[in-house]
Enzyme design. Structure first.
Site, short mmCIF file in Angstrom:
data_model
loop_
_atom_site.label_atom_id
_atom_site.label_comp_id
_atom_site.label_asym_id
_atom_site.label_seq_id
_atom_site.Cartn_x
_atom_site.Cartn_y
_atom_site.Cartn_z
N TYR B 38 0.86 -1.19 0.00
CA TYR B 38 0.00 0.00 0.00
C TYR B 38 0.89 1.24 0.00
CZ TYR B 38 -4.60 2.04 0.13
OH TYR B 38 -5.75 2.70 -0.22
N LEU B 39 1.71 1.28 -1.01
CA LEU B 39 2.83 2.22 -1.04
C LEU B 39 2.39 3.66 -1.27
CD1 LEU B 39 5.23 0.00 -3.18
CD2 LEU B 39 5.00 0.10 -0.70
N HIS B 40 3.10 4.57 -0.66
CA HIS B 40 2.87 6.00 -0.85
C HIS B 40 4.23 6.68 -1.10
CE1 HIS B 40 4.35 6.12 3.22
NE2 HIS B 40 3.33 5.40 3.65
N HIS B 43 7.25 5.61 0.96
CA HIS B 43 7.96 4.41 0.52
C HIS B 43 8.85 4.71 -0.70
CE1 HIS B 43 4.32 2.51 2.45
NE2 HIS B 43 5.28 1.84 3.04
N MET B 213 3.33 10.72 6.08
CA MET B 213 2.71 9.72 5.21
C MET B 213 2.68 8.36 5.89
SD MET B 213 3.32 10.59 1.35
CE MET B 213 3.03 12.27 0.78
N SER B 215 0.47 4.31 5.43
CA SER B 215 -0.56 3.52 4.75
C SER B 215 -1.88 3.60 5.51
CB SER B 215 -0.13 2.06 4.66
OG SER B 215 1.10 1.97 3.97
#
EC number: 6.3.2.1
Lengths: 311, 311
Positions: B38-40, B43, B213, B215
């Site tokens: 659930y990368l943002h 990451h 940030m 997830s």
């Protein structure tokens, strides 16, 4: 017997790792035999197993008395050592490429703070501060047998072996089945933590009279040594009885305790357990191992015998 | 921005290790970024750090929601995932060579026996029998901060990271300083267990409004998200106060608690600790970090800010 060959002595972690990586880059399998030194023929049989494990192979023997597996009350200070003798014996095998013998493998920190010990305290932790605080634990297998009377032992073993594995990066590691629980703990740790290492368990080597070889045997008086033969004798008798149909574990254990006690041994434990899980059994209806620990004089000795009544 | 490049997706441990060894044999540094998916953009900043860590470099991103770091009461079941989206994002960076996304990394055993849990129980152990039982613990660093309310968390993190290290055998590993305690735990573990790995701590990435940030941010309602801005705001205010000479930790902590509480946050902890040891301090007279955890609605958020009043 191979021609004598001097192993390279390595003291430094980084040098050890570099050596190992060079051997692998040459296409060799790296096989390690972890020891605490004061080597006897039992250790040399582990070395042979390492040398036979692959071709071409590079064999590393580590000699390091690991403080973290001793409790403060145990025999760290008197653990026997003879580095020059060890080197001669290893050279005589002709198959040892390197000896890793570091001065210390733990970060001792600045001592500013007390380390958490999780209830278990080892010789290492007496000195700990903001130093070493990471422990590898195999939580079920570490608890029974020797773990009951030596609560820091397998934690110390699993941790130092993890360190040695990360320093040496071996493909193969050889452990003696004399330390049966240790061998099973390491096998489980390697599986659970995904070490890319094949673990080989090597059979017990005995003196001609049956006494399992151990560095601690040197501390036995002649009389104690004679009495300690009751350990291996009672184990062999138990196996004979089991193969003849007496598979009642309670009876068999009582007989072993009786034999050792009559010979002046102070029994720590006699257990009959499944070979892989080390879970106690009541009947021998599968592959089991009888594990014993007993004091003769000031020396704690362990021994074991594998039995499979189905085979 | 680099041209899009599809990373190779690897599901199998042995294939992953073989891939990694090939890259190293080609002379590349292997850099890993462990994630739970659930990368943002946070990451992706870790990925950039990995790509910049060496030249030539092979970058591996792992995507695995690790059950052993969740307690049974925690949000394992609802942890967000979007593998296709993750792959697109990683491809868009142009620097990711492989994605390691295994189905399961733990041996679950036959379930015949109850595993020992040492008092801590994770989502993994509910299923455990003669399965996984080896745990890596960083005994002092794991206890404070998030460890107080999440007793299995760092044990699970240290263990899964050890496994990933042994499977991938990286030269470099990148962790986000958003999870500050996790980063310090991993650094200590790497030192104590002699992993041949350079650990890089990468700076927190924030939304334009300041929210760190995560997830888990996706679970915040619009209103909760607005209120959660009090976390980063209170941390920035604390740093400003400290740099202006208010170095009394009790006062600073109280102010942060007050700000978050006024905004509807349920504070788990606010601590001011030494950066490396995570030992609480009363005065900011060295490099410290303020770490906070608070619930906004059903979402537990963490954040931190490093401060060194001497610099």
């Amino acid at each position: 017997m191979a021609a004598p060959r001097e192993p390279e002595v390595i003291r430094d972690k980084a040098a050890m790792r570099a050596w190992s990586r060079r051997r692998r880059a040459e296409g060799k399998t790296v096989a390690v035999v972890p020891t605490m030194g004061y080597l006897h023929r039992g250790h040399l049989s582990l070395v042979s197993a390492a040398a036979a494990s692959a071709d071409p192979v590079a064999v590393v023997v580590t000699i390091y008395v690991n403080p973290s597996q001793f409790a403060p009350t145990e025999d760290l200070a008197t653990y026997p050592s003879d580095f020059a003798g060890d080197l001669r014996k290893l050279a005589s095998t002709g198959v040892v490429d390197a000896v890793f013998s570091p001065a210390d493998l733990y970060d001792r920190g600045t001592g500013r703070r007390a380390a958490a010990s999780g209830g278990a305290v080892s010789c290492l932790e007496e000195e700990a501060g903001d130093g070493h605080e990471t422990w590898v634990r195999v939580e079920r297998l570490e608890k029974g047998l020797c773990g009951a009377s030596r609560p820091v032992f397998f934690r110390g073993v699993a941790t130092i072996v993890s360190k040695l594995f990360n320093i040496i990066e071996p493909d193969v590691a050889v452990f003696g089945k004399k330390d049966y629980q240790q061998w099973r703990v390491i096998c489980r740790m390697v599986r659970d933590l995904d070490f890319a290492i094949e673990v080989i368990g090597s059979e017990i080597v005995r003196e001609t009279d049956g006494l399992a070889m151990s560095s601690r045997n040197v501390h036995l008086s002649r009389e104690e040594r004679e009495k300690a033969l009751s350990i291996s004798r009672s184990l062999v008798d138990a196996r004979t009885a089991a193969l003849n149909g007496n598979t009642d574990c309670e009876q068999i254990k009582n007989k072993i305790v009786q034999t050792m006690t009559e010979n002046g041994g102070q029994v720590d434990y006699v257990e009959i357990v499944e070979q892989e899980s080390l879970v106690p059994v009541e009947k021998m209806d599968g592959p089991v191992v009888i594990c014993v620990a007993a004091w003769f004089g000031k020396v704690r000795l362990i021994d074991n015998i594998e039995i499979d009544t189905r085979s």
